[in-house]
Design an enzyme around this catalytic site. Structure first.
Site, PDB file in Angstrom:
ATOM      1  N   ARG A 102      13.497  23.352 -12.946  1.00 52.19           N
ATOM      2  CA  ARG A 102      12.189  22.719 -13.051  1.00 52.19           C
ATOM      3  C   ARG A 102      12.194  21.278 -12.568  1.00 52.19           C
ATOM      4  NH1 ARG A 102       8.009  23.739 -11.457  1.00 52.19           N
ATOM      5  NH2 ARG A 102       8.488  25.837 -12.216  1.00 52.19           N
ATOM      6  N   LYS A 137       1.397   1.390  -7.250  1.00 50.06           N
ATOM      7  CA  LYS A 137       0.521   2.403  -7.856  1.00 50.06           C
ATOM      8  C   LYS A 137       1.252   3.748  -7.842  1.00 50.06           C
ATOM      9  CE  LYS A 137      -3.642  -0.086  -6.516  1.00 50.06           C
ATOM     10  NZ  LYS A 137      -4.865  -0.113  -5.671  1.00 50.06           N
ATOM     11  N   LYS A 169      -1.747 -12.597  -6.794  1.00 47.16           N
ATOM     12  CA  LYS A 169      -3.019 -11.924  -6.564  1.00 47.16           C
ATOM     13  C   LYS A 169      -4.159 -12.733  -7.177  1.00 47.16           C
ATOM     14  CE  LYS A 169      -3.065  -7.633  -5.967  1.00 47.16           C
ATOM     15  NZ  LYS A 169      -3.124  -6.158  -6.008  1.00 47.16           N
ATOM     16  N   GLU A 202      -2.429 -13.339  -1.965  1.00 47.21           N
ATOM     17  CA  GLU A 202      -3.651 -12.603  -1.635  1.00 47.21           C
ATOM     18  C   GLU A 202      -4.781 -13.570  -1.303  1.00 47.21           C
ATOM     19  OE1 GLU A 202      -5.066  -9.102  -4.058  1.00 47.21           O
ATOM     20  OE2 GLU A 202      -6.648 -10.517  -4.555  1.00 47.21           O
ATOM     21  N   ASP A 224      -7.145  -9.095   1.752  1.00 50.93           N
ATOM     22  CA  ASP A 224      -7.601  -8.065   0.821  1.00 50.93           C
ATOM     23  C   ASP A 224      -9.095  -7.785   0.927  1.00 50.93           C
ATOM     24  OD1 ASP A 224      -6.942  -6.252  -1.371  1.00 50.93           O
ATOM     25  OD2 ASP A 224      -8.168  -7.572  -2.605  1.00 50.93           O
TER      26      ASP A 224
END
Length: 285
Positions: A102, A137, A169, A202, A224
């Site tokens: 698995r 992410k 950021k 950013e 961005d």
């Protein structure tokens, strides 16, 4: 980026934790009906089309579960596969094969999906000079696998985590009191702590790019959520001062046009968070 040693530690942790989670105090289904000394052979059957990824990981899993298992690889990571292909054969203890099954399938199905999607983006960018990057992410606990799959698909890895690169950021900038303040504080922090980390900043508009360019020491500017026209203007402003990266909702329909604006990199969270597993099976032979 993290070192190869650190990366291998992450992989080992993933395997140990996954086996702990899946096997617990024993694979009682196998223990109940498969003799301890029984041996067998199984094949990894491809039932889909795409880019194969996770073969090397599978070898590590089998070795962790039972170092006496033998893996006969037919197709390496990065191979283009189709329905009916056999990636490898594994032979040894039947109980051990079932114990590892698995984890091998779960990992390879997801890794192959990520590699396939990444490869699609790489092909869309051919001839532009722009490289595709992943992001943070990722699925908690298996980031190393997902970033490994991006590399197999022909993409490049962004920072691995919060500790291997500085990325200022919008929230960092706002909490720090502005762009210049954030950069200067960061440079002092790195100096005070004897850290050698690259700095990415950013920018939300062209004025912020102009402000970033006033302070030396920035490795890359993250452009961005800019439109195409402003991205071209940003690239022209930055010139050879530092590297450029576009991000923010860029998909397979828009990635080529952003690349044609002249950016060095395009980052996409979709490489890892929006994929459909490749259909693979482990079948006894």
């Amino acid at each position: 980026m993290i070192s190869e040693v650190q990366f291998n530690i992450e992989i080992d942790l993933i395997i140990a934790n996954a086996i702990r989670e899946d096997v617990g105090d024993g694979d009682h289904s196998s223990l109940a009906c498969i003799p301890e000394n029984a041996t067998g052979k199984a094949k990894l059957l491809v039932k889909d089309e795409g880019v194969l990824a996770g073969v090397e990981f599978a070898k590590k899993v089998f070795n962790y579960v039972d170092s006496e298992m033998v893996v006969d690889v037919q197709l390496e990571d990065g191979s283009l596969v189709k329905h009916g292909d056999i990636a490898f054969y594994v032979s040894g203890s039947s109980q051990s094969i079932l114990k590892a099954e698995r984890l091998v399938l779960n990992a390879m199905q997801r890794m192959s999906a990520i590699a396939t999607k990444t490869n699609h983006f790489v092909k869309l960018l051919e001839g532009t000079g722009t490289k595709i990057l992943d992001t943070r992410k990722t699925t908690p606990g298996i980031r190393a696998l997902e970033k490994w799959a991006v590399k197999i698909g022909g993409g490049e890895n962004h920072r691995f985590a919060l500790y291997d690169m500085i990325m200022l950021k919008d929230n960092h900038i706002d909490f720090a009191g502005g762009i210049t303040s954030a950069i200067e504080k960061t440079k002092k922090y790195l100096s005070d702590n004897n850290l050698d980390l690259k700095i990415i900043v950013e920018a939300r508009d062209l004025n912020e790019i102009k402000e970033i360019l006033k302070t030396p020491g920035v490795y890359r500017i993250l452009i961005d959520n800019f439109n195409y026209e402003d991205t071209r203007k940003a690239v022209a402003l930055i010139g050879d001062t530092c590297l450029t990266e576009s991000s923010g909702g860029i998909n397979e329909k828009t990635v080529r046009r952003y690349a044609e604006c002249g950016v060095d990199y395009i980052s996409s969270g979709a490489l890892t968070h929006s994929v459909y597993n490749l259909d693979l099976s482990l079948k006894a032979v």
